[in-house]
Design a protein around this motif. Structure first.
Motif, PDB file in Angstrom:
ATOM      1  N   SER A   1      -6.232  -4.025  -6.596  1.00  0.00           N
ATOM      2  CA  SER A   1      -6.340  -4.996  -5.489  1.00  0.00           C
ATOM      3  C   SER A   1      -7.630  -4.719  -4.703  1.00  0.00           C
ATOM      4  CB  SER A   1      -5.131  -4.824  -4.557  1.00  0.00           C
ATOM      5  OG  SER A   1      -5.163  -3.536  -3.969  1.00  0.00           O
TER       6      SER A   1
ATOM      7  N   GLN B   1      -7.101  -7.662   0.366  1.00  0.00           N
ATOM      8  CA  GLN B   1      -5.725  -7.907  -0.100  1.00  0.00           C
ATOM      9  C   GLN B   1      -4.779  -6.834   0.439  1.00  0.00           C
ATOM     10  OE1 GLN B   1      -6.660  -8.010  -4.311  1.00  0.00           O
ATOM     11  NE2 GLN B   1      -6.243 -10.204  -4.449  1.00  0.00           N
ATOM     12  N   ARG B   2      -5.247  -5.585   0.445  1.00  0.00           N
ATOM     13  CA  ARG B   2      -4.395  -4.495   0.935  1.00  0.00           C
ATOM     14  C   ARG B   2      -4.204  -4.612   2.456  1.00  0.00           C
ATOM     15  NH1 ARG B   2      -7.608  -1.935  -2.981  1.00  0.00           N
ATOM     16  NH2 ARG B   2      -9.048  -0.996  -1.458  1.00  0.00           N
TER      17      ARG B   2
ATOM     18  N   GLY C   1      -1.621  -7.185   2.987  1.00  0.00           N
ATOM     19  CA  GLY C   1      -0.305  -6.602   2.676  1.00  0.00           C
ATOM     20  C   GLY C   1       0.254  -5.835   3.859  1.00  0.00           C
TER      21      GLY C   1
ATOM     22  N   GLN D   1       1.581  -8.365   6.358  1.00  0.00           N
ATOM     23  CA  GLN D   1       2.848  -8.990   5.928  1.00  0.00           C
ATOM     24  C   GLN D   1       4.000  -7.996   5.999  1.00  0.00           C
ATOM     25  OE1 GLN D   1       1.352 -10.345   2.148  1.00  0.00           O
ATOM     26  NE2 GLN D   1       0.932 -12.414   2.919  1.00  0.00           N
ATOM     27  N   LYS D   2       3.690  -6.727   5.828  1.00  0.00           N
ATOM     28  CA  LYS D   2       4.740  -5.688   5.830  1.00  0.00           C
ATOM     29  C   LYS D   2       5.106  -5.294   7.274  1.00  0.00           C
ATOM     30  CE  LYS D   2       5.616  -1.033   3.875  1.00  0.00           C
ATOM     31  NZ  LYS D   2       5.067  -0.033   4.859  1.00  0.00           N
TER      32      LYS D   2
ATOM     33  N   TYR E   1      -3.376   0.232  10.181  1.00  0.00           N
ATOM     34  CA  TYR E   1      -3.710   0.413   8.759  1.00  0.00           C
ATOM     35  C   TYR E   1      -5.142   0.953   8.615  1.00  0.00           C
ATOM     36  CZ  TYR E   1      -4.617  -0.543   3.850  1.00  0.00           C
ATOM     37  OH  TYR E   1      -4.961  -0.407   2.524  1.00  0.00           O
TER      38      TYR E   1
ATOM     39  N   GLN F   1      -4.563 -16.486   5.477  1.00  0.00           N
ATOM     40  CA  GLN F   1      -3.180 -15.997   5.498  1.00  0.00           C
ATOM     41  C   GLN F   1      -2.926 -15.103   6.704  1.00  0.00           C
ATOM     42  OE1 GLN F   1      -1.622 -15.092   1.285  1.00  0.00           O
ATOM     43  NE2 GLN F   1      -3.832 -15.210   0.984  1.00  0.00           N
TER      44      GLN F   1
ATOM     45  N   TRP G   1      -0.286 -15.983   9.523  1.00  0.00           N
ATOM     46  CA  TRP G   1       0.774 -15.020   9.885  1.00  0.00           C
ATOM     47  C   TRP G   1       0.871 -14.872  11.405  1.00  0.00           C
ATOM     48  CZ3 TRP G   1       3.903 -13.149   6.021  1.00  0.00           C
ATOM     49  CH2 TRP G   1       4.890 -12.231   6.410  1.00  0.00           C
TER      50      TRP G   1
END
Ligand SMILES: CCCNc1ncnc2c1ncn2[C@@H]1O[C@H](/C=C/CNC(=O)c2cc(-c3ccc(F)cc3)cc(O)c2O)[C@@H](O)[C@H]1O
Ligand SMILES: [Mg+2]
Length: 214
Positions: A3, A7-8, A11, A14-15, A32, A101, A105
């Motif tokens: 990835s 993208q990470r 993620g 979204q998590k 993150y 995205q 979100w």
């Protein structure tokens, strides 16, 4: 295939973030990037300076150059009044797809228009294509060697008015020396440096706030 960093980062949003809660999206990205994997977001420390300038200007129209993953897009859009518009330019389609995205979100898609393309191509078309006369605030965070040419282009296209505010990230690290020289020496700008640190590090960096005097 492996990835990508964007993208990470998506993620992690979204998590760990709550849909429709911009603050939790900002916190998820900062956590993150501070603890897992650095990324070139304006970050929490410079982000607070960005917040204060946005709140002070209370802009109806904002232009962001260089969306990347949409972190600063979310920071700015969450503070905008109801009918304000933020246009953000991103020329890498894969990165733009991630940013869309992240912005969704946070529940801020109604305030944000993400345009895929290069600033040099779009700046001359913004007036007729997006019905914007001038910008109250411009956030520069794209490739540093383009800060100056794009600022001159915005002047030439009549996108700045007396009082328009330019806020530029990374004027120390990686640096934008020709841009700094220009806004600090030109009689058409009132410029001020906000000393801070490179996102998620102790390295010096800062934001330059420059008011266009017309
Ligand atoms: C045609 C090129 C100019 N016009 C452009 N129009 C639209 N989008 C453009 C863009 N340039 C670049 N972009 C996009 O903006 C993003 C680029 C941002 C460049 N930012 C940096 O290089 C940067 C780099 C650092 C950094 C600092 C220290 C270090 F060791 C390593 C990196 C820190 C930051 O805060 C940064 O902002 C990408 O998503 C790119 O696709
Ligand atoms: Mg930056």
């Amino acid at each position: 295939t492996r990835s990508t960093r964007p993208q990470r980062l998506l993620g992690a949003v979204q998590k760990n973030a709550t849909r429709g809660d911009p603050g939790s999206v900002i916190q998820a990205i900062d956590h993150y990037c501070r603890n897992k994997e650095w990324a070139m977001n304006v970050g929490d420390e410079k982000g607070c300076i960005l917040d204060s300038v946005v709140s002070e200007v209370n802009p109806a129209t904002v232009l962001e150059l260089g969306t990347y993953c949409g972190y600063s897009t979310v920071r700015i859009a969450r503070l905008l009044p109801p009918h304000a518009k933020l246009i953000t330019l991103e020329f890498n389609p894969a990165v733009a797809a991630i940013a869309r995205q992240v912005i969704a979100w946070a529940g801020l898609e109604d305030k944000v228009q993400l345009v895929e393309g290069a600033s040099g191509d779009f700046i001359p078309r913004i007036k007729e294509q997006f019905g914007v006369k001038t910008f109250d605030l411009v956030f520069l965070d794209h490739w540093k060697e383009y800060y100056l040419p794009d600022t001159k282009l915005m002047e030439e296209c009549g996108l700045l008015r007396k009082g328009s505010v330019l806020l530029a990230d990374n004027v120390v690290c990686p640096g934008a020396p020709d841009y700094l020289e220009y806004v600090r020496s030109s009689p058409r700008y009132e410029s001020r440096y906000f000393k801070s640190h490179l996102e998620y590090t102790k390295v010096e960096d800062g934001l330059e706030k420059s008011v266009f005097l017309g």
